[in-house]
Write an enzyme that holds these catalytic residues in place. Structure first.
Site, PDB file in Angstrom:
ATOM      1  N   LYS A   1       0.849  -1.201   0.000  1.00 53.86           N
ATOM      2  CA  LYS A   1       0.000   0.000   0.000  1.00 53.86           C
ATOM      3  C   LYS A   1       0.886   1.253   0.000  1.00 53.86           C
ATOM      4  O   LYS A   1       0.714   2.154  -0.794  1.00 53.86           O
ATOM      5  CB  LYS A   1      -0.911  -0.033   1.231  1.00 53.86           C
ATOM      6  CG  LYS A   1      -1.821   1.164   1.344  1.00 53.86           C
ATOM      7  CD  LYS A   1      -2.800   0.993   2.501  1.00 53.86           C
ATOM      8  CE  LYS A   1      -3.552   2.287   2.758  1.00 53.86           C
ATOM      9  NZ  LYS A   1      -4.498   2.197   3.861  1.00 53.86           N
TER      10      LYS A   1
ATOM     11  N   GLU B   1      10.537  -4.779   4.600  1.00 51.96           N
ATOM     12  CA  GLU B   1      10.623  -6.184   4.196  1.00 51.96           C
ATOM     13  C   GLU B   1      10.296  -6.351   2.713  1.00 51.96           C
ATOM     14  O   GLU B   1      10.997  -7.036   1.968  1.00 51.96           O
ATOM     15  CB  GLU B   1       9.623  -7.035   5.002  1.00 51.96           C
ATOM     16  CG  GLU B   1       9.932  -7.169   6.482  1.00 51.96           C
ATOM     17  CD  GLU B   1       9.236  -6.118   7.330  1.00 51.96           C
ATOM     18  OE1 GLU B   1       9.044  -4.981   6.837  1.00 51.96           O
ATOM     19  OE2 GLU B   1       8.894  -6.431   8.484  1.00 51.96           O
TER      20      GLU B   1
ATOM     21  N   GLY C   1      -4.977  -2.032   5.092  1.00 55.08           N
ATOM     22  CA  GLY C   1      -4.143  -3.161   4.645  1.00 55.08           C
ATOM     23  C   GLY C   1      -4.816  -4.512   4.851  1.00 55.08           C
ATOM     24  O   GLY C   1      -4.926  -5.322   3.928  1.00 55.08           O
ATOM     25  N   ARG C   2      -5.298  -4.749   6.072  1.00 60.21           N
ATOM     26  CA  ARG C   2      -5.878  -6.074   6.366  1.00 60.21           C
ATOM     27  C   ARG C   2      -7.291  -6.233   5.811  1.00 60.21           C
ATOM     28  O   ARG C   2      -7.912  -7.271   5.988  1.00 60.21           O
ATOM     29  CB  ARG C   2      -5.829  -6.353   7.872  1.00 60.21           C
ATOM     30  CG  ARG C   2      -6.470  -5.282   8.724  1.00 60.21           C
ATOM     31  CD  ARG C   2      -6.117  -5.447  10.203  1.00 60.21           C
ATOM     32  NE  ARG C   2      -6.557  -4.304  10.998  1.00 60.21           N
ATOM     33  CZ  ARG C   2      -5.893  -3.166  11.121  1.00 60.21           C
ATOM     34  NH1 ARG C   2      -4.740  -2.999  10.485  1.00 60.21           N
ATOM     35  NH2 ARG C   2      -6.358  -2.186  11.869  1.00 60.21           N
TER      36      ARG C   2
ATOM     37  N   GLU D   1      -5.019  -7.233  15.000  1.00 63.26           N
ATOM     38  CA  GLU D   1      -4.507  -5.921  14.625  1.00 63.26           C
ATOM     39  C   GLU D   1      -5.636  -4.884  14.722  1.00 63.26           C
ATOM     40  O   GLU D   1      -5.392  -3.721  14.995  1.00 63.26           O
ATOM     41  CB  GLU D   1      -3.940  -5.970  13.205  1.00 63.26           C
ATOM     42  CG  GLU D   1      -2.816  -4.985  12.970  1.00 63.26           C
ATOM     43  CD  GLU D   1      -2.045  -5.290  11.709  1.00 63.26           C
ATOM     44  OE1 GLU D   1      -1.045  -6.012  11.780  1.00 63.26           O
ATOM     45  OE2 GLU D   1      -2.448  -4.812  10.639  1.00 63.26           O
TER      46      GLU D   1
ATOM     47  N   HIS E   1      -5.197 -33.735  17.641  1.00 67.65           N
ATOM     48  CA  HIS E   1      -4.078 -34.556  18.104  1.00 67.65           C
ATOM     49  C   HIS E   1      -2.967 -33.681  18.666  1.00 67.65           C
ATOM     50  O   HIS E   1      -1.832 -34.124  18.802  1.00 67.65           O
ATOM     51  CB  HIS E   1      -3.554 -35.419  16.950  1.00 67.65           C
ATOM     52  CG  HIS E   1      -4.615 -36.337  16.422  1.00 67.65           C
ATOM     53  ND1 HIS E   1      -4.752 -37.635  16.852  1.00 67.65           N
ATOM     54  CD2 HIS E   1      -5.636 -36.108  15.561  1.00 67.65           C
ATOM     55  CE1 HIS E   1      -5.798 -38.185  16.243  1.00 67.65           C
ATOM     56  NE2 HIS E   1      -6.364 -37.275  15.456  1.00 67.65           N
TER      57      HIS E   1
ATOM     58  N   LYS F   1       7.975  -0.989  12.701  1.00 72.80           N
ATOM     59  CA  LYS F   1       8.647  -0.476  11.507  1.00 72.80           C
ATOM     60  C   LYS F   1       9.738   0.535  11.913  1.00 72.80           C
ATOM     61  O   LYS F   1      10.839   0.513  11.397  1.00 72.80           O
ATOM     62  CB  LYS F   1       7.631   0.156  10.540  1.00 72.80           C
ATOM     63  CG  LYS F   1       6.659  -0.869   9.916  1.00 72.80           C
ATOM     64  CD  LYS F   1       5.730  -0.265   8.858  1.00 72.80           C
ATOM     65  CE  LYS F   1       4.757  -1.305   8.291  1.00 72.80           C
ATOM     66  NZ  LYS F   1       3.893  -0.845   7.224  1.00 72.80           N
TER      67      LYS F   1
HETATM   68  C1  G6Q Z   1      -2.557  -4.015   7.875  1.00 73.14           C
HETATM   69  C2  G6Q Z   1      -1.325  -3.446   8.414  1.00 73.14           C
HETATM   70  C3  G6Q Z   1      -0.069  -4.117   7.945  1.00 73.14           C
HETATM   71  C4  G6Q Z   1       0.297  -3.784   6.502  1.00 73.14           C
HETATM   72  C5  G6Q Z   1       1.731  -4.231   6.250  1.00 73.14           C
HETATM   73  C6  G6Q Z   1       2.179  -3.959   4.839  1.00 73.14           C
HETATM   74  O1  G6Q Z   1      -3.643  -3.585   8.080  1.00 73.14           O
HETATM   75  O2  G6Q Z   1      -1.296  -2.092   8.188  1.00 73.14           O
HETATM   76  O3  G6Q Z   1      -0.143  -5.503   8.093  1.00 73.14           O
HETATM   77  O4  G6Q Z   1      -0.573  -4.382   5.613  1.00 73.14           O
HETATM   78  O5  G6Q Z   1       2.580  -3.594   7.167  1.00 73.14           O
HETATM   79  O6  G6Q Z   1       2.088  -2.608   4.520  1.00 73.14           O
HETATM   80  P1  G6Q Z   1       2.222  -2.134   3.023  1.00 73.14           P
HETATM   81  O7  G6Q Z   1       1.129  -2.713   2.230  1.00 73.14           O
HETATM   82  O8  G6Q Z   1       2.179  -0.642   3.068  1.00 73.14           O
HETATM   83  O9  G6Q Z   1       3.561  -2.645   2.539  1.00 73.14           O
END
Ligand code: G6Q
Length: 547
Positions: free
Chosen positions: A206, A212, A267-268, A353, A384, A512
């Site tokens: 996003k 990462e 994001g989520r 989250e 199990h 971050k």
């Molecule tokens: C989701 C969070 C988090 C995010 C990641 C990746 O709601 O904000 O999990 O999706 O940190 O972020 P980017 O899409 O900006 O790389």
């Protein structure tokens, strides 16, 4: 808004709980042969059975009163109407617009979002069709055989979970891979299987600033260019899904190969947006639209059904009842459907989250527990492993059981055995086994008296463990869309009642920032004074042991 715990319905629920007097769910079933009919609902091809919970008519009445008094209706309207329901980031949360399959416009600050949403959907469809029908090829003219989604958190878990869940709708000749971890082992193990001439990288971010993802994307591009040599070939093999055009272009991806989404998509909550490109490539746009349609069906249900017939509202209220009145600290998600093997991990992020917050929207510390720890594994594997603690441990762990009636892989007795286990577990958790039953069972097995008495406490199951059951016809795109949206809205219902903001994630932002601060101490041996003694000691050991 008044303090949640001061609301008359909260006080009434407190009293109701205090007067519960040890009534067991099993007794509620004995007293009411219609309990299943009374406490289950069907929406399209999905059945939600909430009868195996510690609740009565009166409980539902008080919980729905609580929803009224906490102004849930107003909050749902605010969500769907594009109000700034995420005030700490000053944003709306309009994931429901992404799957709006009606003709209704969705307005954000007076502007209809549907044209831009439909434009990106069309762009995704055109691109995915080209890759899938072979008209989009690699730089040497070969067909694309492998798609690698590079993203993390919300830009990974949703597409990964859905692609796994809908594997029966994918094609063997286009394989999907997901790389999220900055640990190079994941990228390297993935690249080992790939040919740079036939793979396509989707850089999903996003913000396009996540350490990462950018580290993995740069390494993937280096790997690709080591083979392809010329920069111009990147265009056939790298595309981006992002809100940040400038950063995408700085990375070297042609903005024509960027699939846009917007800051009002959390994001989520983003698998319905351009972040779903990996899904579209895997299952095709027709199936992706069915996934959207399933979610839209639930959105309409959530918006319009009265509380006592509203599945996500009831899921949220029952969860709150278990958490705030019965002291449950976690929630197990137990799919008896192997294709849903990443569903618990996906929901773990979605829920923890979103509702892992301890201050209200107004910044006041809450005085009641909020979001539970969410965890789980597919059945029957979990049986199990960790079910022992759920049956006989000291903690109360509400469980959600999920299963399809029809398997995508009918084989002998497998599905009947799977479903027998699925049903047996929730029944056993609810009923338990009394001392009298355990004694009778052992006596029938001829266990000698002294031995029987010694073993008895170990053979008793207290039961009365609450669970919900989701039963659906088959795990198809529409049903999956429904399931995801049900949980998304359940999370929203709980956040609304707890008066917390489910759409920010300052804890993630902290991670971050912290890593950025420590990195220089690892890359140089320059003395550093800002870290605590333990961290400094660990940094020194890393330098010492580094080969
Ligand atoms: C989701 C969070 C988090 C995010 C990641 C990746 O709601 O904000 O999990 O999706 O940190 O972020 P980017 O899409 O900006 O790389």
């Amino acid at each position: 808004m008044p303090d949640l715990t001061m609301l008359p319905a909260w006080q009434a629920l407190k009293k109701h709980h205090a007067q519960w007097g040890g009534i067991k769910i099993r007794e509620l079933f004995n007293d009411n042969p219609q309990r299943f009919e009374q406490f289950s609902l069907q929406l399209d091809d999905l059945l939600f059975d909430f009868s195996k919970n510690r609740l009565t008519d009166q409980t539902i009445k008080l919980l729905t009163d609580l929803a009224d008094q906490a102004e849930l209706r107003k909050q749902i309207d605010a969500l769907f109407n594009g109000e700034k329901v995420n005030p700490t980031e000053g944003r709306a949360a309009l994931h429901t617009a992404l799957r709006n399959r009606s003709d209704r416009p969705v307005l954000l600050e007076g502007q209809d979002l549907m044209p831009q949403i439909n434009r990106v959907l069309q762009q995704m469809e055109t691109f995915a069709n080209q890759v899938r029908n072979g008209s989009w090829r690699g730089y040497t003219g070969q067909l694309i055989t492998d798609v690698v989604n590079i993203g993390i958190g919300g830009s990974d878990l949703g597409p990964l979970m859905v692609t796994e869940a809908l594997k029966p709708y994918t094609r063997d000749k286009l394989r999907s891979h997901f790389v999220s971890n900055v640990d190079a082992s994941q990228l390297c193990e993935t690249l080992k299987q790939l040919n740079p001439e036939t793979c396509l990288f989707l850089i999903a971010s996003k913000t396009f600033s996540t350490q990462e993802t950018l580290t993995n994307a740069h390494s993937a591009r280096d790997w690709f260019l080591a083979h392809a040599k010329e920069q111009k070939h990147v265009a056939r093999h790298f595309v981006a899904m992002s809100t940040n055009r400038k950063r995408v272009s700085d990375f070297g991806i042609d903005p024509a190969n960027m699939f846009e989404f917007w800051e009002w998509v959390g994001g989520r909550y983003s698998l319905w947006s351009a972040i779903g490109l990996a899904i579209v490539l895997a299952i095709g746009m027709d199936n992706f639209k069915k996934l959207l349609a399933g979610a839209h069906l639930v959105d309409e249900h959530f918006r319009t059904a009265p509380w006592h017939k509203n599945i996500p509202v009831l899921m949220g209220l029952i969860g709150l009842w278990n958490t705030d009145f019965w002291g449950a600290e976690s929630q197990a998600i137990l799919p008896y459907d192997h294709y849903l093997h990443r569903f618990p991990a996906y929901l773990q992020q979605a829920d923890m989250e979103s509702n892992g917050k301890r201050v209200t929207v107004q910044g006041q510390q809450v005085d009641y527990p909020t979001g539970p720890v969410v965890w789980g594994e597919p059945g029957t594997n979990g049986q199990h492993a960790f079910y022992q603690l759920i049956h006989q441990g000291t903690r109360l762990i509400p469980c959600d059981f999920l299963a399809a009636v029809n398997s995508h892989n009918p084989l002998g007795e497998h599905q009947n055995i799977l479903l027998a286990n699925f049903l047996a577990q929730s029944e056993a958790l609810m009923k338990g086994k009394t001392a009298a039953e355990a004694r009778q069972e052992m006596a029938a097995d001829g266990v000698p008296d002294a031995e029987l008495e010694r073993l008895l406490p170990h053979k008793v199951f207290p039961g009365n463990r609450p669970s919900n059951t989701f039963l659906y016809r088959r795990l198809d795109p529409q049903t999956l869309g429904m399931l995801i949206a049900l949980y998304e809205h359940k999370i929203f219902v709980q956040a609304s009642l707890w008066q917390i903001n489910p759409f920010d994630q300052w804890g993630v932002e902290l991670g971050k920032q912290l890593a950025q601060k420590i990195l220089p101490a690892l890359t140089t041996k320059a003395p550093h004074t800002t870290h605590d003694n333990s961290t400094a000691g660990l940094i020194a050991k890393i330098h010492d042991w580094r080969e």
